[in-house]
Design a protein around this motif. Structure first.
Motif, PDB file in Angstrom:
ATOM      1  N   MET A   1      14.197  -9.424  -0.528  1.00 25.80           N
ATOM      2  CA  MET A   1      14.527  -8.493  -1.607  1.00 25.80           C
ATOM      3  C   MET A   1      15.062  -7.180  -1.040  1.00 25.80           C
ATOM      4  SD  MET A   1      11.718  -8.805  -4.663  1.00 25.80           S
ATOM      5  CE  MET A   1      10.323  -8.256  -3.684  1.00 25.80           C
ATOM      6  N   TRP A   2      14.409  -6.665   0.011  1.00 26.52           N
ATOM      7  CA  TRP A   2      14.868  -5.413   0.609  1.00 26.52           C
ATOM      8  C   TRP A   2      16.203  -5.592   1.319  1.00 26.52           C
ATOM      9  CZ3 TRP A   2      14.104  -0.473  -0.066  1.00 26.52           C
ATOM     10  CH2 TRP A   2      12.965  -0.065  -0.738  1.00 26.52           C
ATOM     11  N   ASP A   3      16.413  -6.728   1.972  1.00 30.03           N
ATOM     12  CA  ASP A   3      17.696  -6.980   2.629  1.00 30.03           C
ATOM     13  C   ASP A   3      18.827  -6.984   1.614  1.00 30.03           C
ATOM     14  OD1 ASP A   3      16.459  -7.116   5.090  1.00 30.03           O
ATOM     15  OD2 ASP A   3      16.491  -9.307   5.207  1.00 30.03           O
ATOM     16  N   ALA A   4      18.605  -7.643   0.465  1.00 28.22           N
ATOM     17  CA  ALA A   4      19.623  -7.693  -0.590  1.00 28.22           C
ATOM     18  C   ALA A   4      19.856  -6.299  -1.167  1.00 28.22           C
ATOM     19  CB  ALA A   4      19.193  -8.653  -1.691  1.00 28.22           C
ATOM     20  N   TYR A   5      18.787  -5.546  -1.354  1.00 24.44           N
ATOM     21  CA  TYR A   5      18.904  -4.195  -1.907  1.00 24.44           C
ATOM     22  C   TYR A   5      19.644  -3.270  -0.946  1.00 24.44           C
ATOM     23  CZ  TYR A   5      17.500   0.385  -3.699  1.00 24.44           C
ATOM     24  OH  TYR A   5      17.501   1.662  -4.178  1.00 24.44           O
ATOM     25  N   ASN A   6      19.345  -3.370   0.343  1.00 25.38           N
ATOM     26  CA  ASN A   6      19.951  -2.485   1.337  1.00 25.38           C
ATOM     27  C   ASN A   6      21.382  -2.850   1.688  1.00 25.38           C
ATOM     28  OD1 ASN A   6      17.729  -0.809   1.619  1.00 25.38           O
ATOM     29  ND2 ASN A   6      16.797  -2.087   3.173  1.00 25.38           N
TER      30      ASN A   6
ATOM     31  N   PRO B   1       9.614  -3.194  -4.743  1.00 31.83           N
ATOM     32  CA  PRO B   1       8.413  -2.396  -4.526  1.00 31.83           C
ATOM     33  C   PRO B   1       8.278  -2.007  -3.051  1.00 31.83           C
ATOM     34  CG  PRO B   1       7.829  -4.696  -4.867  1.00 31.83           C
ATOM     35  CD  PRO B   1       9.300  -4.573  -5.130  1.00 31.83           C
ATOM     36  N   SER B   2       7.657  -0.865  -2.826  1.00 29.69           N
ATOM     37  CA  SER B   2       7.412  -0.430  -1.450  1.00 29.69           C
ATOM     38  C   SER B   2       6.401  -1.375  -0.808  1.00 29.69           C
ATOM     39  CB  SER B   2       6.870   1.002  -1.439  1.00 29.69           C
ATOM     40  OG  SER B   2       5.587   1.027  -2.022  1.00 29.69           O
ATOM     41  N   LEU B   3       6.288  -1.300   0.511  1.00 28.34           N
ATOM     42  CA  LEU B   3       5.341  -2.156   1.214  1.00 28.34           C
ATOM     43  C   LEU B   3       3.919  -1.874   0.745  1.00 28.34           C
ATOM     44  CD1 LEU B   3       4.687  -4.301   3.286  1.00 28.34           C
ATOM     45  CD2 LEU B   3       4.787  -2.543   5.067  1.00 28.34           C
ATOM     46  N   SER B   4       3.570  -0.605   0.579  1.00 29.03           N
ATOM     47  CA  SER B   4       2.223  -0.262   0.096  1.00 29.03           C
ATOM     48  C   SER B   4       1.973  -0.849  -1.290  1.00 29.03           C
ATOM     49  CB  SER B   4       2.037   1.253   0.048  1.00 29.03           C
ATOM     50  OG  SER B   4       2.074   1.791   1.328  1.00 29.03           O
ATOM     51  N   ALA B   5       2.956  -0.730  -2.184  1.00 28.30           N
ATOM     52  CA  ALA B   5       2.804  -1.269  -3.537  1.00 28.30           C
ATOM     53  C   ALA B   5       2.674  -2.787  -3.507  1.00 28.30           C
ATOM     54  CB  ALA B   5       3.988  -0.852  -4.409  1.00 28.30           C
ATOM     55  N   GLN B   6       3.442  -3.442  -2.646  1.00 34.64           N
ATOM     56  CA  GLN B   6       3.372  -4.906  -2.533  1.00 34.64           C
ATOM     57  C   GLN B   6       2.006  -5.331  -2.001  1.00 34.64           C
ATOM     58  OE1 GLN B   6       5.860  -6.887  -3.650  1.00 34.64           O
ATOM     59  NE2 GLN B   6       4.577  -8.652  -3.281  1.00 34.64           N
ATOM     60  N   ILE B   7       1.482  -4.601  -1.033  1.00 37.57           N
ATOM     61  CA  ILE B   7       0.155  -4.904  -0.490  1.00 37.57           C
ATOM     62  C   ILE B   7      -0.904  -4.688  -1.565  1.00 37.57           C
ATOM     63  CG2 ILE B   7      -1.605  -4.069   1.134  1.00 37.57           C
ATOM     64  CD1 ILE B   7       0.715  -3.596   3.146  1.00 37.57           C
ATOM     65  N   MET B   8      -0.806  -3.581  -2.317  1.00 39.35           N
ATOM     66  CA  MET B   8      -1.780  -3.305  -3.377  1.00 39.35           C
ATOM     67  C   MET B   8      -1.771  -4.412  -4.432  1.00 39.35           C
ATOM     68  SD  MET B   8      -1.388   0.882  -3.689  1.00 39.35           S
ATOM     69  CE  MET B   8      -1.183   0.784  -5.415  1.00 39.35           C
ATOM     70  N   THR B   9      -0.592  -4.896  -4.796  1.00 42.08           N
ATOM     71  CA  THR B   9      -0.487  -5.971  -5.780  1.00 42.08           C
ATOM     72  C   THR B   9      -1.040  -7.274  -5.224  1.00 42.08           C
ATOM     73  OG1 THR B   9       1.479  -4.943  -6.727  1.00 42.08           O
ATOM     74  CG2 THR B   9       1.137  -7.275  -7.212  1.00 42.08           C
TER      75      THR B   9
ATOM     76  N   LYS C   1       3.710   6.917  10.217  1.00 38.67           N
ATOM     77  CA  LYS C   1       3.408   6.300   8.934  1.00 38.67           C
ATOM     78  C   LYS C   1       3.973   4.882   8.887  1.00 38.67           C
ATOM     79  CE  LYS C   1       4.102   8.690   5.210  1.00 38.67           C
ATOM     80  NZ  LYS C   1       4.693   9.569   4.179  1.00 38.67           N
ATOM     81  N   MET C   2       3.326   4.026   8.129  1.00 38.84           N
ATOM     82  CA  MET C   2       3.798   2.655   7.951  1.00 38.84           C
ATOM     83  C   MET C   2       5.111   2.692   7.161  1.00 38.84           C
ATOM     84  SD  MET C   2       1.766  -0.585   6.280  1.00 38.84           S
ATOM     85  CE  MET C   2       1.669   0.099   4.635  1.00 38.84           C
ATOM     86  N   PRO C   3       6.145   1.980   7.614  1.00 38.53           N
ATOM     87  CA  PRO C   3       7.414   1.949   6.879  1.00 38.53           C
ATOM     88  C   PRO C   3       7.206   1.336   5.488  1.00 38.53           C
ATOM     89  CG  PRO C   3       7.623   0.873   9.024  1.00 38.53           C
ATOM     90  CD  PRO C   3       6.185   1.166   8.821  1.00 38.53           C
ATOM     91  N   GLU C   4       7.972   1.794   4.525  1.00 36.55           N
ATOM     92  CA  GLU C   4       7.807   1.312   3.149  1.00 36.55           C
ATOM     93  C   GLU C   4       8.884   0.320   2.714  1.00 36.55           C
ATOM     94  OE1 GLU C   4       5.287   1.616   1.154  1.00 36.55           O
ATOM     95  OE2 GLU C   4       4.177   2.950   2.455  1.00 36.55           O
ATOM     96  N   SER C   5       9.958   0.167   3.508  1.00 32.15           N
ATOM     97  CA  SER C   5      11.027  -0.732   3.080  1.00 32.15           C
ATOM     98  C   SER C   5      11.362  -1.808   4.114  1.00 32.15           C
ATOM     99  CB  SER C   5      12.290   0.079   2.769  1.00 32.15           C
ATOM    100  OG  SER C   5      12.721   0.767   3.922  1.00 32.15           O
ATOM    101  N   ARG C   6      10.512  -1.953   5.120  1.00 31.03           N
ATOM    102  CA  ARG C   6      10.719  -3.007   6.122  1.00 31.03           C
ATOM    103  C   ARG C   6       9.378  -3.297   6.788  1.00 31.03           C
ATOM    104  NH1 ARG C   6      11.024  -0.682  11.267  1.00 31.03           N
ATOM    105  NH2 ARG C   6      11.179   1.568  11.197  1.00 31.03           N
TER     106      ARG C   6
ATOM    107  N   ILE D   1       0.773  -6.424  10.924  1.00 33.89           N
ATOM    108  CA  ILE D   1       2.098  -6.979  10.643  1.00 33.89           C
ATOM    109  C   ILE D   1       2.621  -7.640  11.900  1.00 33.89           C
ATOM    110  CG2 ILE D   1       4.462  -6.471   9.939  1.00 33.89           C
ATOM    111  CD1 ILE D   1       3.343  -3.972   8.501  1.00 33.89           C
ATOM    112  N   LYS D   2       3.041  -8.891  11.755  1.00 28.72           N
ATOM    113  CA  LYS D   2       3.659  -9.618  12.872  1.00 28.72           C
ATOM    114  C   LYS D   2       4.776 -10.472  12.277  1.00 28.72           C
ATOM    115  CE  LYS D   2       2.825 -12.290  16.966  1.00 28.72           C
ATOM    116  NZ  LYS D   2       3.373 -11.475  18.021  1.00 28.72           N
ATOM    117  N   GLY D   3       6.003 -10.121  12.604  1.00 26.89           N
ATOM    118  CA  GLY D   3       7.149 -10.835  12.030  1.00 26.89           C
ATOM    119  C   GLY D   3       7.205 -10.596  10.530  1.00 26.89           C
ATOM    120  N   ASN D   4       7.253 -11.684   9.757  1.00 23.86           N
ATOM    121  CA  ASN D   4       7.269 -11.593   8.297  1.00 23.86           C
ATOM    122  C   ASN D   4       5.890 -11.818   7.702  1.00 23.86           C
ATOM    123  OD1 ASN D   4       9.971 -11.022   8.181  1.00 23.86           O
ATOM    124  ND2 ASN D   4      10.618 -13.104   7.731  1.00 23.86           N
TER     125      ASN D   4
END
Length: 162
Positions: free
Chosen positions: A10-15, A89-97, A113-118, A141-144
């Motif tokens: 999703m982030w790759d497509a957005y970016n 969603p940001s990485l934090s938001a995705q983790i929270m969900t 700080k932890m990156p929010e878009s990768r 975090i390791k890979g995907n």
């Protein structure tokens, strides 16, 4: 650890900022770019100054070049036909969900700080809140893949995972 490759996609497509392949915008852009290159190539190759009969041909290729420019600019206004046109969603938001957390404090590793878009490999120390409970966690975090671990090293299970 859970696979976050769909989130990464999703982030790759957005970016990328480009049109989704196969969409009207993509097709229009490709045709326009082809016409521009074709028109430029033949205008450069064609010896207009030496052959008076070539002037009509050069006008034709100028029209082709103009059509290509118009199509290329028109493609920028066309929809890309993607459901990912909005910001993921940001990485934090995705983790929270994913882990059903009420809040995930700022996550840091070595002052960063932890990156929010990768996804960036490493361990990120965080404080999470669930149902008025405060828990210190490590986001690994390791890979995907992303995993949450409590201070005692036990994995925190995602919602719906047993």
């Amino acid at each position: 650890m859970l696979d976050f490759s769909k989130w990464v996609t999703m982030w790759d497509a957005y970016n990328s900022g480009g049109a989704v392949p196969g969409s009207a915008a993509s097709i229009c852009w490709n045709i326009g770019l082809g016409l521009i290159l074709f028109g430029l190539l033949l205008l450069i190759i064609l010896p207009v100054a030496y052959d008076p009969a070539a002037k009509g041909i050069s006008i034709f290729f100028t029209v082709v070049l103009t059509m290509g420019v118009v199509l290329a600019f028109t493609s920028l206004a066309l929809p890309s036909h993607t459901s990912q046109s909005s910001r993921p969603p940001s990485l934090s938001a995705q983790i929270m969900t994913t882990w059903n957390l009420d809040d995930l404090g700022e996550c840091r590793s070595g002052g960063q700080k932890m990156p929010e878009s990768r996804l960036k490999d490493g361990d990120w120390k965080c404080v999470a809140y669930t149902d008025s409970q405060r828990t210190e966690l490590t986001v690994h975090i390791k890979g995907n893949k992303v995993g949450l671990y409590k201070a005692d090293g036990k994995a925190l299970l995602a919602k719906g995972k047993d």
